[in-house]
Design an enzyme around this catalytic site. Structure first.
Site, PDB file in Angstrom:
ATOM      1  N   GLY A  29     -31.936   1.942  84.779  1.00 53.15           N
ATOM      2  CA  GLY A  29     -31.326   2.840  83.833  1.00 53.15           C
ATOM      3  C   GLY A  29     -30.675   4.020  84.916  1.00 53.15           C
ATOM      4  O   GLY A  29     -31.045   4.007  85.891  1.00 53.15           O
ATOM      5  N   SER A  30     -29.883   5.146  84.189  1.00 55.25           N
ATOM      6  CA  SER A  30     -29.510   5.922  84.830  1.00 55.25           C
ATOM      7  C   SER A  30     -30.379   6.886  85.288  1.00 55.25           C
ATOM      8  O   SER A  30     -30.351   7.646  86.678  1.00 55.25           O
ATOM      9  CB  SER A  30     -28.471   6.798  83.985  1.00 55.25           C
ATOM     10  OG  SER A  30     -29.442   7.574  83.074  1.00 55.25           O
ATOM     11  N   THR A  31     -31.577   7.018  85.140  1.00 51.88           N
ATOM     12  CA  THR A  31     -32.671   8.072  85.531  1.00 51.88           C
ATOM     13  C   THR A  31     -33.502   7.322  86.746  1.00 51.88           C
ATOM     14  O   THR A  31     -33.724   7.576  87.726  1.00 51.88           O
ATOM     15  CB  THR A  31     -33.712   8.478  84.436  1.00 51.88           C
ATOM     16  OG1 THR A  31     -33.179   8.856  83.253  1.00 51.88           O
ATOM     17  CG2 THR A  31     -34.541   9.738  85.089  1.00 51.88           C
ATOM     18  N   ASP A  84     -36.183   5.570  76.616  1.00 50.79           N
ATOM     19  CA  ASP A  84     -35.040   6.153  75.669  1.00 50.79           C
ATOM     20  C   ASP A  84     -35.626   6.940  74.548  1.00 50.79           C
ATOM     21  O   ASP A  84     -34.983   7.642  74.081  1.00 50.79           O
ATOM     22  CB  ASP A  84     -34.620   4.793  74.895  1.00 50.79           C
ATOM     23  CG  ASP A  84     -33.819   3.659  75.846  1.00 50.79           C
ATOM     24  OD1 ASP A  84     -32.769   4.221  76.463  1.00 50.79           O
ATOM     25  OD2 ASP A  84     -34.324   2.640  75.892  1.00 50.79           O
ATOM     26  N   GLY A  97     -30.949  -0.228  78.457  1.00 47.77           N
ATOM     27  CA  GLY A  97     -30.284  -0.817  79.476  1.00 47.77           C
ATOM     28  C   GLY A  97     -30.665  -2.306  79.665  1.00 47.77           C
ATOM     29  O   GLY A  97     -29.922  -3.325  80.293  1.00 47.77           O
ATOM     30  N   GLU A 103     -38.916  -5.033  82.637  1.00 49.09           N
ATOM     31  CA  GLU A 103     -39.805  -3.803  82.859  1.00 49.09           C
ATOM     32  C   GLU A 103     -41.083  -3.815  82.342  1.00 49.09           C
ATOM     33  O   GLU A 103     -42.261  -3.208  82.988  1.00 49.09           O
ATOM     34  CB  GLU A 103     -39.022  -2.786  82.019  1.00 49.09           C
ATOM     35  CG  GLU A 103     -37.578  -2.327  82.629  1.00 49.09           C
ATOM     36  CD  GLU A 103     -36.739  -1.653  81.702  1.00 49.09           C
ATOM     37  OE1 GLU A 103     -36.026  -0.929  82.324  1.00 49.09           O
ATOM     38  OE2 GLU A 103     -37.106  -1.624  80.297  1.00 49.09           O
ATOM     39  N   LYS A 121     -35.522  12.992  75.025  1.00 49.64           N
ATOM     40  CA  LYS A 121     -36.141  11.637  74.685  1.00 49.64           C
ATOM     41  C   LYS A 121     -37.402  11.811  74.022  1.00 49.64           C
ATOM     42  O   LYS A 121     -38.055  10.815  73.574  1.00 49.64           O
ATOM     43  CB  LYS A 121     -36.281  10.964  76.237  1.00 49.64           C
ATOM     44  CG  LYS A 121     -35.298  10.902  77.158  1.00 49.64           C
ATOM     45  CD  LYS A 121     -34.075   9.734  76.480  1.00 49.64           C
ATOM     46  CE  LYS A 121     -33.092   9.467  77.281  1.00 49.64           C
ATOM     47  NZ  LYS A 121     -33.307   8.804  78.405  1.00 49.64           N
TER      48      LYS A 121
HETATM   49  C1  5RP Z   1     -33.542   0.061  80.752  1.00 49.44           C
HETATM   50  C2  5RP Z   1     -34.357   1.359  80.076  1.00 49.44           C
HETATM   51  C3  5RP Z   1     -34.186   2.772  80.422  1.00 49.44           C
HETATM   52  O1  5RP Z   1     -35.382   2.991  81.069  1.00 49.44           O
HETATM   53  C4  5RP Z   1     -33.941   3.482  79.317  1.00 49.44           C
HETATM   54  O2  5RP Z   1     -32.785   2.839  78.566  1.00 49.44           O
HETATM   55  C5  5RP Z   1     -33.625   4.742  79.481  1.00 49.44           C
HETATM   56  O3  5RP Z   1     -32.263   4.842  80.471  1.00 49.44           O
HETATM   57  P1  5RP Z   1     -31.650   6.053  81.190  1.00 49.44           P
HETATM   58  O4  5RP Z   1     -32.370   6.493  81.794  1.00 49.44           O
HETATM   59  O5  5RP Z   1     -30.278   5.663  81.466  1.00 49.44           O
HETATM   60  O6  5RP Z   1     -31.534   7.227  79.927  1.00 49.44           O
HETATM   61  O7  5RP Z   1     -35.458   0.877  79.384  1.00 49.44           O
HETATM   62  O8  5RP Z   1     -33.875  -1.167  80.082  1.00 49.44           O
END
Ligand code: 5RP
Length: 218
Positions: A29-31, A84, A97, A103, A121
């Site tokens: 994911g982005s983080t 999320d 994602g 995960e 979040k």
């Molecule tokens: C991917 C995930 C991510 O951790 C989740 O969607 C958060 O994403 P982001 O850091 O882009 O907000 O579970 O499968």
């Protein structure tokens, strides 16, 4: 601060949880991507990493970080990933994602789950974010009927195939008051691979980016 700046701050703060000379599990994911950039700066201080998706594996290797097959790993001190949604009980919805299954597998092996999120979040009750459910393609319609029976509104994630070759149903409209029970119930539906509730394997630590700085929940 912008949401991206808050994500950057928690990604950097997570480095304090990386154990010198050991492996680190890395989310998606982005983080998590910002965490990978930060990790690259200390790559000489770790043995390598375990990736939760093909995207993460490619990014880690792109930085010259050795990626280990989870089957060759018996000891993983920490897993670092975004979410999320997260509650005060450290229960999470993940899978925005689409990497929820890997995960969940990598985090199950890790001794400690460090969740890195911006303050948007944080929720009192999980379910505003649609719950991702990874499903074997031939079970799509049957699992959708069962998820409707549970009170949700499943929507196929169009044009998306997981790293495992499956589909995702995003379930809208759930008010998840008992995440541990719902996680088990959905996982037991025939054709479900995993659902995005991380309640049985909750986070141990949450680093949350706020306008007042990074706060730690545990
Ligand atoms: C991917 C995930 C991510 O951790 C989740 O969607 C958060 O994403 P982001 O850091 O882009 O907000 O579970 O499968």
């Amino acid at each position: 601060m912008t949401q991206d700046e808050l994500k950057q701050a928690v990604a950097e703060a997570a480095l304090a949880h990386v154990v010198e000379g050991r492996l680190v599990g890395v989310g998606t994911g982005s983080t998590a991507r910002l965490f990978i950039e930060a990790l690259a700066g200390i790559k000489d201080r770790i043995t390598g990493a375990v990736a939760s998706s093909e995207d993460t594996r490619r990014r880690l290797e792109g930085h010259g970080i050795r990626v280990y097959d989870l089957n060759d790993v018996t000891d993983l001190p920490v897993y670092i990933d975004g979410a999320d949604e997260i509650t005060a009980e450290m229960h999470m919805i993940k899978g925005g994602g689409g990497a929820l299954t890997r995960e969940k597998i990598v985090s199950a092996v890790a001794q400690k789950f460090v969740c890195i999120v911006d303050a948007s979040k944080y929720v009192d009750v999980l379910g505003r974010f649609p719950l991702p459910v990874e499903v074997i393609p031939m079970a799509r319609a049957q699992v959708a009927r069962e998820l409707t029976r549970l009170g949700g509104r499943p929507v196929l994630r169009e044009g998306f195939v997981t790293d495992n070759g499956n589909i995702i149903l995003d379930v809208h409209g759930l008010q998840i008051v008992d995440p541990v029970a719902l996680e088990s119930e959905i996982d037991h539906l025939a054709g479900v691979v995993t659902n995005g509730l991380f309640a049985r394997r909750a986070a141990n630590v949450c680093l949350m980016g706020t306008d007042k700085g990074v706060i730690t929940l545990s």
